[in-house]
Design an enzyme around this catalytic site. Structure first.
Site, PDB file in Angstrom:
ATOM      1  CE1 TYR A 151     -13.845  27.556 -86.941  1.00  0.00           C
ATOM      2  CE2 TYR A 151     -12.837  27.617 -84.764  1.00  0.00           C
ATOM      3  CZ  TYR A 151     -13.965  27.681 -85.568  1.00  0.00           C
ATOM      4  OH  TYR A 151     -15.199  27.886 -85.000  1.00  0.00           O
ATOM      5  CB  SER A 193     -15.514  30.875 -83.093  1.00  0.00           C
ATOM      6  OG  SER A 193     -15.003  29.916 -82.190  1.00  0.00           O
TER       7      SER A 193
END
Length: 334
Positions: free
Chosen positions: A190, A164
C-alpha cells in the site's frame, strides 16, 4: 499556453482553509458550467462526495465503475451524472472506456484518479502485477495516457492523484515491485502504491505543463470508508477507528481524522481552486500545499507533510519509464 516549465515549491500557501473545511466550502463560488470531469471511484466514499460537489458546481461528471449497477444506486440522487464501465485491473477495459470518451469529442477539464484498494491480501492481475500497485497506480497511469488527447483539448486541465499519508510506509522498490524476492506485506504494498500516486503527479505535471495540464497529489486525511473493507476490527481498533460503541467510526475528529465532506475537500480544491492556477506537481493536504518533512525528525508518527521520496523528481521520472514499460503505453504517441 505556457511553454516554460515552472517548479512549484512544496510549501504551504496559507490558504485560510484547514482540516475542517468541507468540499463544498473548498469549491466556494467557482462555476464549473461547461466543464467536464471524470472521477474514478466516484460512486463511493470520497469519490462520491467529489462527484456530488463538482456536479453541484455545474460540471458534467462521468463516473466509470467496475459494477455500474451498484454505482447507479449510489448516484441516484445526483442529476446528470454519466455512468460508464471501467475495470482498472483490466487493460482492455481501460482502453475501451478511454476510447469511447475520446471519440465523443469532448475535452476533459478535470480527471480525479480516486479509485483504489488498501491493504488487500496478496493478489495479482493477469500480467502478474501486484494488485495494489496495478489498480492504484498502473491502471490510472494507463487511463490518464489514453485520455491525454481530451486533457490537451481542454486548453487547461487538472489531474488529481489521490495518494495518502500511507506513502510514509515506504518508497517504490524498483528492484522488486511485485514482491517476487521478498515476503508480501499488504502495508508495504500500500505504501509503495501511494508513493507511486504522488510521484506520478510530479512527472505528469512536468510533462503536461506545455499542454496546459497540471497535476497534483492529495492526502485526504483518515476517513473510514469502504476503502477499509480489507481491515479487521482489531486493525481498525489499533488505528483508533472503532468508536466508544464498538462500531467502525472515529470517536473524535482532529486534523487527521475527518468526515467524508472534509476528506474530499483537498481533492476538490486541487481540481478547481484558482489559488493553484499556474501551479502543480505538489502534494497537498488540509486544503493547502503540504510542507516537505522527514520521518522521525519531529517524533510524531502521524505528523503532517510529505516525505522526500514521494516528491523526488528523479524517482518520478524513473517510475514513469517503468510504468510505460509495464503497461506498454507511451504518452508521447497518444
Amino acid at each position: 499556453m505556457n511553454t516554460n516549465n515552472t517548479i512549484t515549491p512544496q510549501e504551504p500557501l496559507n490558504t485560510g482553509f484547514g482540516p475542517r473545511t468541507t468540499a463544498a466550502e473548498a469549491v466556494g463560488k467557482v462555476n464549473l458550467e461547461g466543464k467536464v470531469a471524470i472521477v474514478t471511484g466516484g460512486y463511493s466514499g470520497l469519490g462520491l462526495e467529489t462527484t456530488r460537489v463538482l456536479s453541484a458546481a455545474g460540471a458534467k461528471v462521468i463516473v466509470p465503475a467496475r459494477t455500474p449497477e451498484k454505482a447507479k444506486a449510489a448516484l441516484a440522487s445526483i442529476p446528470g451524472v454519466e455512468l460508464e464501465m471501467l475495470d482498472l485491473m483490466d487493460p482492455a477495459s481501460i482502453d475501451a472506456f478511454a476510447e469511447r470518451f475520446v471519440r465523443s469529442g469532448r475535452p476533459l477539464h478535470i480527471l480525479v484518479n480516486s479509485a483504489g484498494v488498501m491493504a488487500s491480501e496478496e493478489a495479482y492481475d493477469s500480467r502478474g502485477y501486484e494488485q495494489q500497485f496495478a489498480v492504484n497506480h498502473l491502471g490510472h497511469f494507463q487511463l490518464t495516457a489514453r485520455l491525454w488527447p481530451a486533457l490537451k483539448a481542454a486548453g487547461g486541465a487538472r489531474v488529481v492523484s489521490v495518494s495518502s499519508k500511507g506513502h510514509r510506509l515506504g518508497g517504490v522498490d524498483f528492484d522488486d515491485l511485485f514482491f517476487k524476492n521478498k515476503p508480501y506485506s499488504k502495508w508495504a504494498a500500500y505504501g509503495q502504491a501511494k508513493t507511486a500516486n504522488a510521484l506520478f503527479a510530479v512527472e505528469l505535471d512536468r510533462r503536461g505543463q506545455k499542454e496546459g495540464v497540471r497535476a497534483f497529489s492529495v492526502h485526504p486525511g483518515s476517513i473510514l470508508t469502504d476503502l477499509a473493507r480489507h481491515l479487521s476490527d482489531d486493525e481498525l481498533m489499533a488505528m483508533g477507528a472503532v468508536n466508544g460503541q464498538g462500531e467502525r467510526g472515529y470517536a473524535a475528529y482532529d486534523n487527521e481524522r475527518k468526515t467524508v465532506p472534509e476528506g474530499a475537500a483537498t481533492i476538490v480544491w486541487c481540481a478547481v481552486s484558482p489559488m493553484l492556477d499556474g501551479k502543480g506537481g505538489v502534494y497537498c493536504e488540509n486544503v493547502d500545499i503540504a510542507r516537505q518533512v522527514e520521518p522521525g525528525k519531529e517524533g510524531e508518527p502521524n505528523m503532517s507533510g510529505v516525505c522526500s521520496w514521494a516528491v523526488d523528481p528523479e524517482a518520478s521520472a524513473k517510475l514513469w519509464n517503468v510504468s510505460e514499460q509495464l503497461t506498454g503505453v507511451n504518452f508521447e504517441t497518444n
